[in-house]
Write an enzyme that holds these catalytic residues in place. Structure first.
Site, PDB file in Angstrom:
ATOM      1  N   GLY A  36      78.041  41.534  17.844  1.00 57.71           N
ATOM      2  CA  GLY A  36      77.757  40.255  17.259  1.00 57.71           C
ATOM      3  C   GLY A  36      78.754  39.594  16.300  1.00 57.71           C
ATOM      4  O   GLY A  36      79.829  40.290  15.864  1.00 57.71           O
ATOM      5  N   ALA A  73      68.505  43.084  19.856  1.00 58.29           N
ATOM      6  CA  ALA A  73      69.574  44.070  19.342  1.00 58.29           C
ATOM      7  C   ALA A  73      69.571  44.877  20.529  1.00 58.29           C
ATOM      8  O   ALA A  73      68.803  45.784  20.857  1.00 58.29           O
ATOM      9  CB  ALA A  73      69.468  44.816  18.190  1.00 58.29           C
ATOM     10  N   THR A 116      64.562  41.916  30.623  1.00 56.30           N
ATOM     11  CA  THR A 116      65.944  41.264  31.408  1.00 56.30           C
ATOM     12  C   THR A 116      65.269  41.429  33.056  1.00 56.30           C
ATOM     13  O   THR A 116      64.424  42.296  33.214  1.00 56.30           O
ATOM     14  CB  THR A 116      67.015  42.010  31.374  1.00 56.30           C
ATOM     15  OG1 THR A 116      67.764  41.790  32.465  1.00 56.30           O
ATOM     16  CG2 THR A 116      66.739  43.732  31.696  1.00 56.30           C
ATOM     17  N   TYR A 140      71.043  50.028  32.575  1.00 60.77           N
ATOM     18  CA  TYR A 140      71.028  49.077  31.545  1.00 60.77           C
ATOM     19  C   TYR A 140      69.281  48.536  32.028  1.00 60.77           C
ATOM     20  O   TYR A 140      68.632  48.310  31.080  1.00 60.77           O
ATOM     21  CB  TYR A 140      71.656  47.641  31.750  1.00 60.77           C
ATOM     22  CG  TYR A 140      71.304  46.537  31.115  1.00 60.77           C
ATOM     23  CD1 TYR A 140      70.847  46.402  29.698  1.00 60.77           C
ATOM     24  CD2 TYR A 140      71.056  45.448  31.795  1.00 60.77           C
ATOM     25  CE1 TYR A 140      70.678  45.250  29.180  1.00 60.77           C
ATOM     26  CE2 TYR A 140      70.745  44.149  31.372  1.00 60.77           C
ATOM     27  CZ  TYR A 140      70.299  44.210  29.989  1.00 60.77           C
ATOM     28  OH  TYR A 140      69.986  42.849  29.449  1.00 60.77           O
ATOM     29  N   PHE A 168      66.318  35.611  32.911  1.00 60.26           N
ATOM     30  CA  PHE A 168      67.184  35.698  34.022  1.00 60.26           C
ATOM     31  C   PHE A 168      68.638  35.387  33.467  1.00 60.26           C
ATOM     32  O   PHE A 168      69.114  36.094  32.548  1.00 60.26           O
ATOM     33  CB  PHE A 168      66.759  34.618  35.121  1.00 60.26           C
ATOM     34  CG  PHE A 168      65.534  35.499  35.949  1.00 60.26           C
ATOM     35  CD1 PHE A 168      64.512  35.712  35.079  1.00 60.26           C
ATOM     36  CD2 PHE A 168      65.762  35.556  37.324  1.00 60.26           C
ATOM     37  CE1 PHE A 168      63.512  36.363  35.818  1.00 60.26           C
ATOM     38  CE2 PHE A 168      64.982  36.399  37.982  1.00 60.26           C
ATOM     39  CZ  PHE A 168      63.695  36.709  37.268  1.00 60.26           C
ATOM     40  N   LEU A 189      79.101  34.025  34.046  1.00 59.98           N
ATOM     41  CA  LEU A 189      79.752  33.254  35.005  1.00 59.98           C
ATOM     42  C   LEU A 189      80.297  31.918  34.162  1.00 59.98           C
ATOM     43  O   LEU A 189      81.589  31.514  34.290  1.00 59.98           O
ATOM     44  CB  LEU A 189      78.855  32.852  36.289  1.00 59.98           C
ATOM     45  CG  LEU A 189      79.592  31.915  37.224  1.00 59.98           C
ATOM     46  CD1 LEU A 189      80.599  32.558  37.954  1.00 59.98           C
ATOM     47  CD2 LEU A 189      78.371  31.489  38.601  1.00 59.98           C
ATOM     48  N   ARG A 220      71.661  32.221  41.485  1.00 61.63           N
ATOM     49  CA  ARG A 220      71.160  32.775  40.338  1.00 61.63           C
ATOM     50  C   ARG A 220      70.340  31.574  39.595  1.00 61.63           C
ATOM     51  O   ARG A 220      70.431  30.300  39.762  1.00 61.63           O
ATOM     52  CB  ARG A 220      72.234  33.308  39.104  1.00 61.63           C
ATOM     53  CG  ARG A 220      73.028  34.440  39.993  1.00 61.63           C
ATOM     54  CD  ARG A 220      71.976  35.724  39.798  1.00 61.63           C
ATOM     55  NE  ARG A 220      72.752  36.965  40.392  1.00 61.63           N
ATOM     56  CZ  ARG A 220      72.820  37.372  41.561  1.00 61.63           C
ATOM     57  NH1 ARG A 220      72.152  36.739  42.626  1.00 61.63           N
ATOM     58  NH2 ARG A 220      73.498  38.358  42.176  1.00 61.63           N
ATOM     59  N   ARG A 281      80.566  42.240  44.916  1.00 63.95           N
ATOM     60  CA  ARG A 281      80.455  43.717  44.087  1.00 63.95           C
ATOM     61  C   ARG A 281      79.273  44.318  44.454  1.00 63.95           C
ATOM     62  O   ARG A 281      78.496  43.713  44.719  1.00 63.95           O
ATOM     63  CB  ARG A 281      80.465  42.804  42.539  1.00 63.95           C
ATOM     64  CG  ARG A 281      81.520  42.231  41.762  1.00 63.95           C
ATOM     65  CD  ARG A 281      81.343  41.966  40.434  1.00 63.95           C
ATOM     66  NE  ARG A 281      80.211  41.133  40.433  1.00 63.95           N
ATOM     67  CZ  ARG A 281      80.164  40.161  39.006  1.00 63.95           C
ATOM     68  NH1 ARG A 281      80.919  40.150  38.213  1.00 63.95           N
ATOM     69  NH2 ARG A 281      79.169  39.238  39.253  1.00 63.95           N
ATOM     70  N   GLY A 283      75.841  46.134  43.952  1.00 64.33           N
ATOM     71  CA  GLY A 283      74.538  45.881  43.450  1.00 64.33           C
ATOM     72  C   GLY A 283      74.375  44.280  43.041  1.00 64.33           C
ATOM     73  O   GLY A 283      73.589  44.170  42.052  1.00 64.33           O
TER      74      GLY A 283
HETATM   75  N1  NAD Z   1      72.698  37.008  27.890  1.00 70.48           N
HETATM   76  C1  NAD Z   1      71.902  37.146  28.924  1.00 70.48           C
HETATM   77  O1  NAD Z   1      71.934  36.332  29.875  1.00 70.48           O
HETATM   78  C2  NAD Z   1      70.761  38.135  28.884  1.00 70.48           C
HETATM   79  C3  NAD Z   1      69.986  38.209  30.178  1.00 70.48           C
HETATM   80  C4  NAD Z   1      68.728  39.112  29.892  1.00 70.48           C
HETATM   81  C5  NAD Z   1      68.576  39.801  28.915  1.00 70.48           C
HETATM   82  N2  NAD Z   1      69.143  39.789  27.754  1.00 70.48           N
HETATM   83  C6  NAD Z   1      69.105  40.542  26.721  1.00 70.48           C
HETATM   84  O2  NAD Z   1      69.056  39.656  25.386  1.00 70.48           O
HETATM   85  C7  NAD Z   1      69.344  40.323  24.243  1.00 70.48           C
HETATM   86  C8  NAD Z   1      70.483  39.575  23.763  1.00 70.48           C
HETATM   87  O3  NAD Z   1      71.596  39.349  24.575  1.00 70.48           O
HETATM   88  P1  NAD Z   1      72.992  38.711  24.273  1.00 70.48           P
HETATM   89  O4  NAD Z   1      73.566  38.018  25.291  1.00 70.48           O
HETATM   90  O5  NAD Z   1      72.832  37.888  22.958  1.00 70.48           O
HETATM   91  O6  NAD Z   1      73.719  40.029  23.685  1.00 70.48           O
HETATM   92  P2  NAD Z   1      74.796  40.192  22.571  1.00 70.48           P
HETATM   93  O7  NAD Z   1      75.682  41.349  22.624  1.00 70.48           O
HETATM   94  O8  NAD Z   1      75.500  38.809  22.287  1.00 70.48           O
HETATM   95  O9  NAD Z   1      73.704  40.311  21.199  1.00 70.48           O
HETATM   96  C9  NAD Z   1      73.262  41.791  20.638  1.00 70.48           C
HETATM   97  C10 NAD Z   1      73.144  41.842  19.503  1.00 70.48           C
HETATM   98  O10 NAD Z   1      72.525  43.028  18.885  1.00 70.48           O
HETATM   99  C11 NAD Z   1      73.300  43.867  18.134  1.00 70.48           C
HETATM  100  N3  NAD Z   1      73.153  45.257  18.183  1.00 70.48           N
HETATM  101  C12 NAD Z   1      73.404  45.880  19.346  1.00 70.48           C
HETATM  102  N4  NAD Z   1      73.102  47.344  19.372  1.00 70.48           N
HETATM  103  C13 NAD Z   1      72.402  47.226  17.819  1.00 70.48           C
HETATM  104  C14 NAD Z   1      71.904  48.390  17.247  1.00 70.48           C
HETATM  105  N5  NAD Z   1      71.710  49.674  17.802  1.00 70.48           N
HETATM  106  N6  NAD Z   1      71.577  48.169  15.859  1.00 70.48           N
HETATM  107  C15 NAD Z   1      71.848  46.867  15.371  1.00 70.48           C
HETATM  108  N7  NAD Z   1      72.327  45.822  16.106  1.00 70.48           N
HETATM  109  C16 NAD Z   1      72.539  46.071  17.414  1.00 70.48           C
HETATM  110  C17 NAD Z   1      74.965  43.462  18.537  1.00 70.48           C
HETATM  111  O11 NAD Z   1      75.707  43.572  17.334  1.00 70.48           O
HETATM  112  C18 NAD Z   1      74.614  41.763  18.758  1.00 70.48           C
HETATM  113  O12 NAD Z   1      74.570  40.846  17.528  1.00 70.48           O
HETATM  114  C19 NAD Z   1      69.543  41.511  24.968  1.00 70.48           C
HETATM  115  O13 NAD Z   1      68.760  42.585  24.414  1.00 70.48           O
HETATM  116  C20 NAD Z   1      70.178  41.599  26.282  1.00 70.48           C
HETATM  117  O14 NAD Z   1      69.693  42.987  26.906  1.00 70.48           O
HETATM  118  C21 NAD Z   1      70.447  39.046  27.627  1.00 70.48           C
END
Ligand code: NAD
Length: 324
Positions: A36, A73, A116, A140, A168, A189, A220, A281, A283
């Site tokens: 973050g 997180a 997810t 994941y 998604f 993407l 997608r 790719r 998967g």
């Molecule tokens: N971006 C997508 O398209 C997408 C799709 C499906 C699911 N998700 C889920 O949405 C959530 C957010 O995704 P994002 O793209 O914003 O990810 P991101 O990596 O931008 O944000 C994750 C945040 O969590 C913090 N973090 C991670 N592990 C931590 C821990 N152990 N303790 C404290 N803070 C922690 C990171 O510093 C970061 O600020 C995630 O859970 C991800 O799995 C995202």
């Protein structure tokens, strides 16, 4: 309302923080800043802690009350999860368990959890609804499914309500242009297409042009990050009348191919975007599209960014503003 937002400094979390602040609510961000950014959050208290650091977590949350916890997180790189499964299970499953333990200890009752589409694995139906088989094909997706199952069991015996959202492809950026997606490495993407247009950017690769889709490239479902934020907020309302565990799929319900997305980005940046065709790719399923009718009906979610052009234009405003 006062809301605790673990992962609030990340891409989706920071849009959530802005969304609740604009509605006049208080956001408290909990983040270890592993992926973050401090610049992405303003005017809020920050609890700088890793969810795996149980002692500090307990100290920081002791006696604090929140109307809800919106938990983003996580580690979320599929490839990295294959290389380091232990890291993913620890961070995403144990981290979530530690958070929920503190919720129980401190009488905090409502959780919205980022899950997810990766929990479903390879699709067996055209659109993916909540009852689609759950067979994740990487650690994941497996870690998120484990966290969901853990939450279901905890909700059955504790005074905790949890709503899980399986997103998604989250995409787009805040309408201000001052907040958007900034992952490193970037695996998504739309930012990679837009970055390829910036001088010095590497040529875009399109992985697989021989899939059984309308133009041979993967299809997608792209859902705008502010629409996701709205759904999370509505889930807090939903849990007032619906206690226990719930899970919903969140997408636009329309599929767009990689080439559709490139064309849409070309309209946003107003120039041609060259690309190199590359091998498929491992998967990557040909098509992944959400059936979000349950969320639309039950939590009264109305996505505002149905059009792909609106999503890519918002992303481009951010990329122009941030210089890449
Ligand atoms: N971006 C997508 O398209 C997408 C799709 C499906 C699911 N998700 C889920 O949405 C959530 C957010 O995704 P994002 O793209 O914003 O990810 P991101 O990596 O931008 O944000 C994750 C945040 O969590 C913090 N973090 C991670 N592990 C931590 C821990 N152990 N303790 C404290 N803070 C922690 C990171 O510093 C970061 O600020 C995630 O859970 C991800 O799995 C995202």
């Amino acid at each position: 309302m006062r809301l605790l937002i673990p992962g609030g400094a990340g891409y989706i979390g920071s849009h959530m923080v802005k969304y609740v602040q604009e509605l006049g609510h208080e956001a408290v961000v909990l983040d270890d800043f592993s992926t973050g950014h401090e610049w992405a959050i303003n005017d809020c208290e920050i609890l700088r802690v890793n969810l795996l650091d149980q002692d500090t977590l307990a100290q920081l949350l002791k006696g604090r009350s929140f109307d809800g916890v919106i938990h983003f997180a996580a580690k979320s790189l599929v490839g990295e999860s294959v290389q380091k499964p232990d890291l993913y299970y620890r961070n995403n499953v144990v981290g979530t368990l530690n958070l929920v333990n503190e919720m129980i200890t401190n009488d905090i009752h409502n959780l919205v959890f980022s899950s997810t589409a990766a929990i479903f694995g390879n699709p067996v139906t055209e659109k993916i609804a909540e009852d689609h088989p759950k067979n994740p094909i990487n650690p994941y997706g497996q870690s998120k499914l484990m966290a969901e199952n853990m939450l279901r069991d905890i909700c059955a015996v504790h005074d905790i309500n949890a709503t899980c959202f399986r997103y998604f492809n989250a995409a787009g950026a805040d309408r201000s242009g001052s907040l958007g997606e900034a992952h490193d490495p970037e695996t998504h993407l739309i930012p990679n297409i837009l970055k390829s247009t910036i001088p010095g950017g590497s040529v875009l690769k399109v992985f697989g042009t021989d899939y059984e889709t309308h133009d041979g490239t993967c299809v997608r479902d792209y859902v705008h990050v502010t629409d996701l934020a709205e759904a999370h907020f509505l889930a807090l309302e939903y849990m007032k009348d619906n206690s226990g565990f719930s899970a919903f799929n969140l997408g636009n319900g329309s599929g767009f191919s990689v080439l559709d997305v490139i064309r849409s980005c070309e309209r946003a940046v107003k120039k041609m975007i060259p690309f190199d065709p590359a091998m498929r790719r491992v998967g990557d399923p040909p098509v992944l599209v959400a059936d979000s009718s349950a969320a639309i009906c039950k939590i009264s979610w109305e996505p505002k960014f149905g059009s792909l052009d609106a999503i890519t234009q918002s992303a481009w405003r951010w990329h122009e503003h941030s210089g890449g």
